[in-house]
Design an enzyme around this catalytic site. Structure first.
Site, PDB file in Angstrom:
ATOM      1  CG  ASN A  55     -11.150  35.961 -14.031  1.00 29.76           C
ATOM      2  OD1 ASN A  55     -10.753  34.879 -13.600  1.00 29.76           O
ATOM      3  ND2 ASN A  55     -11.504  36.943 -13.230  1.00 29.76           N
ATOM      4  CB  CYS A  99      -9.945  34.886  -8.563  1.00 30.38           C
ATOM      5  SG  CYS A  99     -11.334  35.250  -9.665  1.00 30.38           S
ATOM      6  CG  HIS A 106      -6.570  35.814 -10.806  1.00 27.72           C
ATOM      7  ND1 HIS A 106      -7.159  34.752 -11.451  1.00 27.72           N
ATOM      8  CD2 HIS A 106      -7.540  36.756 -10.635  1.00 27.72           C
ATOM      9  CE1 HIS A 106      -8.436  35.031 -11.655  1.00 27.72           C
ATOM     10  NE2 HIS A 106      -8.686  36.238 -11.181  1.00 27.72           N
TER      11      HIS A 106
END
Length: 328
Positions: free
Chosen positions: A285, A116, A255
């Site tokens: 996500n 990520c 994020h």
């Protein structure tokens, strides 16, 4: 002399058409819409359903979109970096497939794996190429087909992830751009967030497939704690290094892993929630794609000279932040 800086001149994205709602997930695992939204902030996510299309397809489309936004041709690109943990193949690199398809004949290309945090690692890498004078134009892409490694019988993970790609064009400039970055790594020997099989330690076999070891696994509680601390800490660190207060920051670009992690980061920075880019409810996500997706969704609200702090935490364990001044 004014030093070269890497400035963002184009932003692009690709979202698959198929929308998977929380309601649909109720048919896969024991969960419900209220439970998912209250714990993550996610209402739906995009899924690349076509079995013939992979991460490179999404990365290619986002790249073309970013090039169009920048008003340059693929032949002008010197380097392509694709941040991903779901490459089409172990090799060749997904970046090379994108390079071929978009006609970036003068570019070299490689993948970067930092989960990520991958887009931030790739963005700072591309920035350093430009700052050094080794490149004039770099295409940075974050793309992941997370549905290809998500176990839809595991409710702790399948509710979180979606598929997407985002891309930016970096060019040299002297006004704004990437000012500073901070990255951290803590080797995940405990395997809090990982894919057990498919690498050289545990190659694919009948047994690994039977045991569903090619899907990602995570210790949700441990990862949540680490992510909350890491993303908040590094965001504050980049602000302190550059003498920024909460009032100085126009936007936090976090994020999109979990709404509670984002809220904790904003509070630590002293940033009002209306200055935080949040689209997790629509996309979930998307790993390396979340930050460029935010930049795309908010690009019409960004003004030249705006101070942006980009922050992420991901598997590896990896975390980092970038301070950039918007220059479009």
């Amino acid at each position: 002399m004014t030093p070269n800086r890497a400035v963002i001149t184009g932003v692009g994205r690709y979202l698959p058409d198929y929308v998977m709602t929380n309601k649909e997930l109720e048919s896969y695992v024991e969960t419900n819409d209220e439970w998912i939204r209250s714990r993550t902030g996610i209402s739906e996510r995009r899924i690349l359903k076509d079995p013939d299309k992979a991460t490179s397809h999404m990365a290619e489309k986002a790249a073309i979109d970013a090039l169009d936004d920048a008003g340059i041709s693929a032949e002008e690109i010197d380097a392509i970096i694709v941040a991903t943990v779901t490459p089409d193949y172990m090799f060749p690199a997904t970046a090379g497939l994108v390079q071929k398809r978009i006609g970036a004949t003068n570019a070299y290309a490689f993948d970067l794996s930092a989960a990520c945090s991958g887009f931030l690692y790739a963005l700072s890498t591309g920035g350093m190429m430009i700052e050094s004078g080794r490149a004039k134009k770099v295409l940075v892409i974050g793309a992941d087909k997370m549905s290809s490694i998500v176990d839809f019988t595991d409710r702790t993970t399948c509710i979180l992830f979606g598929d997407a790609a985002g891309a930016v064009v970096l060019e040299e400039g002297t006004d704004g751009g990437i000012i500073d970055f901070v990255h951290h790594t803590e080797g995940d020997e405990q395997c809090m967030l990982y894919q057990p099989a498919g690498g050289s330690k545990n190659p694919a076999s009948e047994e690994t497939v039977k045991n569903r070891e090619h899907y990602l696994r995570q210790d949700g509680r441990s990862v949540f704690k680490k992510a909350t601390e890491g993303m908040a800490d590094v965001s504050l660190e980049i602000m302190q290094r550059n003498n920024l207060s909460g009032d100085d920051v126009a936007w936090l670009v976090p994020h999109q892993a979990n709404l509670r992690i984002i809220d904790a980061t904003a509070r630590r920075m002293g940033i009002d929630k209306d200055k935080v880019m949040i689209n997790i409810e629509k996309y979930g996500n998307t790993t390396a794609a979340t930050i460029p997706l935010c930049l795309y969704d908010w690009k019409d609200q960004l003004n030249k000279g705006d101070n942006l702090v980009l922050a992420a935490f991901g598997g590896g364990l990896t975390w980092g932040a970038i301070y950039l001044k918007w220059s479009k």
